[in-house]
Design a protein around this motif. Structure first.
Motif, PDB file in Angstrom:
ATOM      1  N   PRO A  35      30.261  44.010  60.583  1.00  0.00           N
ATOM      2  CA  PRO A  35      30.041  43.257  59.348  1.00  0.00           C
ATOM      3  C   PRO A  35      28.993  42.158  59.501  1.00  0.00           C
ATOM      4  N   SER A  36      28.773  41.679  60.717  1.00  0.00           N
ATOM      5  CA  SER A  36      27.844  40.560  60.858  1.00  0.00           C
ATOM      6  C   SER A  36      26.393  41.002  60.721  1.00  0.00           C
ATOM      7  N   CYS A  37      26.108  42.278  60.959  1.00  0.00           N
ATOM      8  CA  CYS A  37      24.709  42.693  60.857  1.00  0.00           C
ATOM      9  C   CYS A  37      24.506  43.849  59.889  1.00  0.00           C
ATOM     10  N   GLY A  38      25.602  44.443  59.403  1.00  0.00           N
ATOM     11  CA  GLY A  38      25.455  45.526  58.435  1.00  0.00           C
ATOM     12  C   GLY A  38      25.241  46.894  59.064  1.00  0.00           C
ATOM     13  N   ASP A  39      25.217  46.956  60.392  1.00  0.00           N
ATOM     14  CA  ASP A  39      25.080  48.269  61.029  1.00  0.00           C
ATOM     15  C   ASP A  39      26.320  49.109  60.738  1.00  0.00           C
ATOM     16  N   CYS A 130      26.457  45.355  69.692  1.00  0.00           N
ATOM     17  CA  CYS A 130      25.681  46.524  69.265  1.00  0.00           C
ATOM     18  C   CYS A 130      26.023  47.703  70.170  1.00  0.00           C
TER      19      CYS A 130
END
Lengths: 159, 400
Positions: A35-39, A130
């Motif tokens: 959720p923090s980067c949308g990946d 990641c």
């Protein structure tokens, strides 16, 4: 090797540019997101019988690190039984998150394949999530699809 | 390096090679701000509004002095209109909570924009869900601007509040607040302004802008973190129900009844961030010493130059092409994920932000899931943009 090349080793960039087992998914799949980067990765396990993974496939979008890690994961898990796959997940996650001060190497005695090329991520604490994205997703899926009798059955711990 | 004579920024001095392009997240701090905070603790520290000894009086004087300073800085009609909060987010939560509970009824409509930060969308969404209100999104145009005709299309009698950013934290678009204010007021609704991205960069006067309330953070205007401001027009603030309860915000508490303190204290429960207020006042002095007209003039030069050089890069998508924009550039380089690009830029000592910038509805509208953002401030120059452009060209080769 400069700092950046430690993170983006040639093997990692290869997996990013030509990911293994990445194809458009249909049917049942799980979505695992950061959720923090949308990946967002979509993961699917093709079972052979009830206990053996024929193949893990994925699609979705993410950075070089998360895509490469997902690609490597599909290679490592395809052909494994559920328990073997869960063990590989556990070891891979510890390997990626390994604190350099730890004396034990979580990758010892297990073939982690190309994942070793991702060890550089440990020097970039913000990018560890990641690298672990696909692994967390598949681990959750592997655990959630365990049927109850198997989980409590004696045959899990024969000794 | 700096275009304006900004004086000392100790962190930037210690890192002469750093190109800091994340000013929309937070700005670096000038020496007078750091000194003011340190001096406060060394000479005046005591709790405010509570004790009669001289030290407490000095601390109260520093805190209330900061409130006056903020009021003058933004053209408020009185310091009673200034509520100190933890930042823009808390200010918007406060207003979303208290405004809706004081003035709105089930079925009423709140309009937010497609370019809003999550901290403006979510508090109103929460208030809407709890009170049976509706949220509508004012869409952006192809150029990343807001068109008042679209607001008119969206309008109905039930609209009671419009809330929008002064400057988009993603597109850099500067919104036409005075025209929006007249439109909204002609129809008897309230206008809330998220000024987080504007106060530290341009002349800012609430009476000229015409909004009813405005929220901003100290740390995005060269002041310390942990303090922000909610300005509310006095007649409105007087009638608002409280947000948080605690010390300071009450007049009397008995076992059977509670009466509340006057504004702005009614909205400042608990011991306030005095150090923050003192630092914010120092940041305001600093900005005024540079002349805000001049700052904005320089930043607009950077905005035009940046838009020009970034648009020239092949395979780069720059989002937004507003006619009036701040030097905030959000973009994607084809084939390179924003995290990888940001990592690459960091290896060249260029600090940018990557991700969704707390504006997922906007990124969705732009057809992106994440992007890189370079945001400039008074410490930046054209050379910084040149270094960014060079690095972007190298990045594409690296990941290709």
């Amino acid at each position: 090797m400069n700092e950046l090349d430690i993170l983006y080793q040639e093997l990692i960039l290869q997996h990013y540019k030509h990911p293994r087992n990445r194809e458009p998914l249909s049917g049942n799949f799980i979505i695992h997101e950061n959720p923090s980067c949308g990946d967002s990765l979509r993961l699917q396990i093709e079972w052979e019988g009830s206990d053996r993974i024929r193949r893990v496939v994925f699609d979705g979008h993410g950075c070089a690190i998360s895509i490469a890690s997902a690609s490597i994961m599909t290679e490592l898990l395809s052909g494994r039984t559920r328990l073997e796959a869960l063990e590989i997940c556990k070891r891979s996650l510890s390997y990626l998150r390994r604190d350099p001060r730890d004396s034990m190497d979580p990758g010892e005695g297990i073939d982690l394949g190309d994942l070793r090329a991702l060890a550089g991520v440990r020097q970039f604490p913000l990018r560890v999530k990641c690298a672990t994205l696909a692994w967390h997703g598949i681990e959750k899926e592997l655990k959630s699809t365990i049927s109850t009798p198997k989980l409590v059955g004696k045959d899990l711990n024969p000794r | 390096m700096f275009t304006l004579k900004t004086g000392r920024f100790p962190l930037l001095e210690a890192n002469p090679n750093l190109v800091y392009l994340d000013n929309a997240s937070t700005t670096q701090k000038p020496e007078p701000v750091i000194r003011a905070i340190s001096e406060y603790y060394q000479t005046r520290n005591a709790n405010v509004h509570r004790a009669v000894y001289r030290l407490a009086e000095a601390s109260t004087y520093a805190y209330e002095g900061a409130r006056n300073r903020v009021a003058r800085f933004i053209g408020a009609s009185s310091s009673k209109e200034i509520v100190f909060t933890r930042g823009t987010t808390e200010a918007l939560n406060l207003i979303a909570h208290s405004l809706t509970r004081t003035f709105l009824h089930p079925g009423d409509v709140i309009i937010v924009t497609q370019m809003d930060h999550h901290s403006n969308i979510v508090p109103f969404w929460l208030a809407a869900r709890e009170q049976g209100l509706h949220l509508r999104f004012w869409p952006i145009t192809q150029t990343g601007e807001l068109d008042i005709q679209d607001l008119e299309t969206l309008w109905s009698e039930q609209v009671r509040v419009v809330t929008l950013p002064h400057v988009s934290n993603v597109l850099g678009t500067v919104n036409p607040i005075p025209s929006v204010a007249s439109f909204v007021h002609e129809r008897g609704a309230f206008l809330v302004l998220d000024a987080a991205q504007s106060v530290g960069h341009m002349p800012f006067d609430v009476s000229e802008l015409g909004c009813d309330m405005a929220a901003f953070s100290s740390h995005k205007m060269y002041g310390p973190m942990g303090i922000g401001v909610l300005w509310v027009r006095e007649q409105i603030l007087d009638s608002l129900v409280p947000y948080q309860g605690g010390g300071e915000m009450i007049a009397t508490v008995s076992e059977t009844d509670i009466t509340f303190n006057e504004p702005p204290y009614r909205f400042e429960a608990g011991t306030p961030n005095v150090e923050g207020a003192v630092g914010l006042a120092a940041a305001i002095d600093f900005l005024d010493s540079l002349d805000r007209e001049k700052i904005w003039e320089e930043e607009q030069k950077l905005a035009r130059y940046g838009a020009e050089v970034l648009s020239d890069i092949e395979h780069l998508t720059l989002y937004g092409e507003a006619a009036i924009r701040a030097p905030v550039f959000t973009f994607n380089l084809e084939g390179v994920h924003s995290h990888d690009l940001a990592q690459f830029l960091d290896s060249r000592s260029i600090a940018v932000r990557s991700g969704h910038h707390c504006a997922q509805p906007l990124l969705h509208r732009l057809g992106a899931t994440s992007a890189v953002r370079a945001s400039l401030g008074i410490c930046n120059s054209k050379e910084d943009l040149d270094r960014l452009v060079d690095a972007l060209e190298d990045a594409r080769r690296y990941f290709q």
